[in-house]
Design a protein around this motif. Sequence first.
Motif, PDB file in Angstrom:
ATOM      1  N   ARG A 119       0.830  -1.208   0.000  1.00  0.00           N
ATOM      2  CA  ARG A 119       0.000   0.000   0.000  1.00  0.00           C
ATOM      3  C   ARG A 119       0.867   1.262   0.000  1.00  0.00           C
ATOM      4  N   ALA A 120       1.923   1.226   0.789  1.00  0.00           N
ATOM      5  CA  ALA A 120       2.827   2.386   0.845  1.00  0.00           C
ATOM      6  C   ALA A 120       3.542   2.571  -0.497  1.00  0.00           C
ATOM      7  N   TRP A 121       4.009   1.492  -1.060  1.00  0.00           N
ATOM      8  CA  TRP A 121       4.772   1.560  -2.297  1.00  0.00           C
ATOM      9  C   TRP A 121       3.895   2.022  -3.472  1.00  0.00           C
ATOM     10  N   ARG A 122       2.733   1.435  -3.591  1.00  0.00           N
ATOM     11  CA  ARG A 122       1.846   1.860  -4.677  1.00  0.00           C
ATOM     12  C   ARG A 122       1.378   3.296  -4.470  1.00  0.00           C
ATOM     13  N   GLY A 123       1.081   3.624  -3.242  1.00  0.00           N
ATOM     14  CA  GLY A 123       0.650   4.985  -2.952  1.00  0.00           C
ATOM     15  C   GLY A 123       1.728   5.988  -3.317  1.00  0.00           C
ATOM     16  N   TYR A 124       2.933   5.645  -2.953  1.00  0.00           N
ATOM     17  CA  TYR A 124       4.055   6.536  -3.279  1.00  0.00           C
ATOM     18  C   TYR A 124       4.152   6.756  -4.765  1.00  0.00           C
ATOM     19  N   ARG A 125       4.061   5.685  -5.547  1.00  0.00           N
ATOM     20  CA  ARG A 125       4.242   5.857  -6.981  1.00  0.00           C
ATOM     21  C   ARG A 125       3.093   6.593  -7.628  1.00  0.00           C
ATOM     22  N   ARG A 126       1.902   6.359  -7.126  1.00  0.00           N
ATOM     23  CA  ARG A 126       0.745   7.063  -7.668  1.00  0.00           C
ATOM     24  C   ARG A 126       0.804   8.546  -7.314  1.00  0.00           C
ATOM     25  N   MET A 127       1.171   8.824  -6.087  1.00  0.00           N
ATOM     26  CA  MET A 127       1.277  10.216  -5.660  1.00  0.00           C
ATOM     27  C   MET A 127       2.330  10.943  -6.493  1.00  0.00           C
ATOM     28  N   ARG A 128       3.444  10.289  -6.636  1.00  0.00           N
ATOM     29  CA  ARG A 128       4.553  10.795  -7.417  1.00  0.00           C
ATOM     30  C   ARG A 128       4.078  11.253  -8.792  1.00  0.00           C
ATOM     31  N   ARG A 129       3.354  10.384  -9.436  1.00  0.00           N
ATOM     32  CA  ARG A 129       2.911  10.660 -10.798  1.00  0.00           C
ATOM     33  C   ARG A 129       1.878  11.796 -10.827  1.00  0.00           C
ATOM     34  N   LEU A 130       0.862  11.696  -9.981  1.00  0.00           N
ATOM     35  CA  LEU A 130      -0.209  12.685 -10.018  1.00  0.00           C
ATOM     36  C   LEU A 130       0.287  14.052  -9.578  1.00  0.00           C
ATOM     37  N   LEU A 131       1.099  14.065  -8.545  1.00  0.00           N
ATOM     38  CA  LEU A 131       1.597  15.331  -8.032  1.00  0.00           C
ATOM     39  C   LEU A 131       2.465  16.016  -9.085  1.00  0.00           C
ATOM     40  N   ASP A 132       3.267  15.218  -9.719  1.00  0.00           N
ATOM     41  CA  ASP A 132       4.110  15.745 -10.766  1.00  0.00           C
ATOM     42  C   ASP A 132       3.312  16.353 -11.904  1.00  0.00           C
TER      43      ASP A 132
END
Lengths: 161, 161
Positions: free
Chosen positions: B13-26
């Motif tokens: 959950r942490a890993w997927r969340g991180y990558r999704r956040m990374r992409r959307l925030l960017d």
Amino acid sequence: MEEPRWLDEREDRAWRGYRRMRRLLDLELARELTQDAGLSEPDYDVLSDLSETPDQRLRLSELADRMLWSRSRLSHHLSRMQQRGLVTREECPADGRGSVVALTPAGRQAIEAAAPGHVAAVRRHLIDLLTPEEIEALGALTHRVVDHLAGDHRRRGRAEG
Amino acid sequence: MEEPRWLDEREDRAWRGYRRMRRLLDLELARELTQDAGLSEPDYDVLSDLSETPDQRLRLSELADRMLWSRSRLSHHLSRMQQRGLVTREECPADGRGSVVALTPAGRQAIEAAAPGHVAAVRRHLIDLLTPEEIEALGALTHRVVDHLAGDHRRRGRAEG
DNA sequence: GCAAGTTGGTTGACATGTCATCGACCGTAG
DNA sequence: CTACGGTCGATGACATGTCAACCAACTTGC
């Protein structure tokens, strides 16, 4: 033009840390993935999503949405992966416009060979460096941010405004 | 080939969340930055680093190291920014091989115009969504990961091993 | 003071991502 | 049925990043 609320010291530390981690982690994971498995991170993500799917195949638009990629990007990238024999395109029976990407045996083999090393790298460089509380916090915080952003993003997919 | 330790539910959950956040925030930050200030994120980072420097100028290699960019990337990017009049290149008095990038008045104006909106966006989409504890945790955790990775990265700058 | 090796920066070829546009097809209102 | 607007995916032109090769200038050991 009003003077904005700049970031205070702790906020700045978190923000800079995030961006630095982002960059270094990306570089390192990509480096190991290429070296050990001959795949880029985008390759890995495509193969990984496909392999987690029941039938090893997905509609392009469905895959694009899951990965938060533009359809154009996905189309280009699949063409390259198709060249390398990792995936194939099939006609979509339900919708004459659409197509379906499917994992080839080579693609399946590639992701199965790559996955253990990649997960190990994710552990080594991130997960295993964090406390259980931090993992929990990271999960919570990222999902909150994602939920916040996801609305705008989906909405923007349809129309600009 | 031993069966690896896969990620458990919380870790995943942490890993997927991180990558999704990374992409959307960017995507979102880049979108707002382009729209409001006509700058890309790399543009902003270059200008920001330069403007924080006492003399508004830096050696290329120094700037590349701070930003974790390759010299080549920086060189290409500066050429484009130079075209747009945001920076200039100067000879380096101390080292005949080297050069120095300097902020132009237009560059300074661009970053000063862009900064308030960008900081506001960072707040709106990230910082202000987090509790003080989470900000603290994010700062701590990212810096730990960065320290872990930074050694390898610097070492790799010199020689491959 | 000079030959050998290293470093700083540039360059060109290439890989990748974005944007605008297109043709084909779908769904629906008439 | 047919005209219309929207969606699906492909494509070409272009922006950006990477990699390897390169030149010039520095440094070191002799």
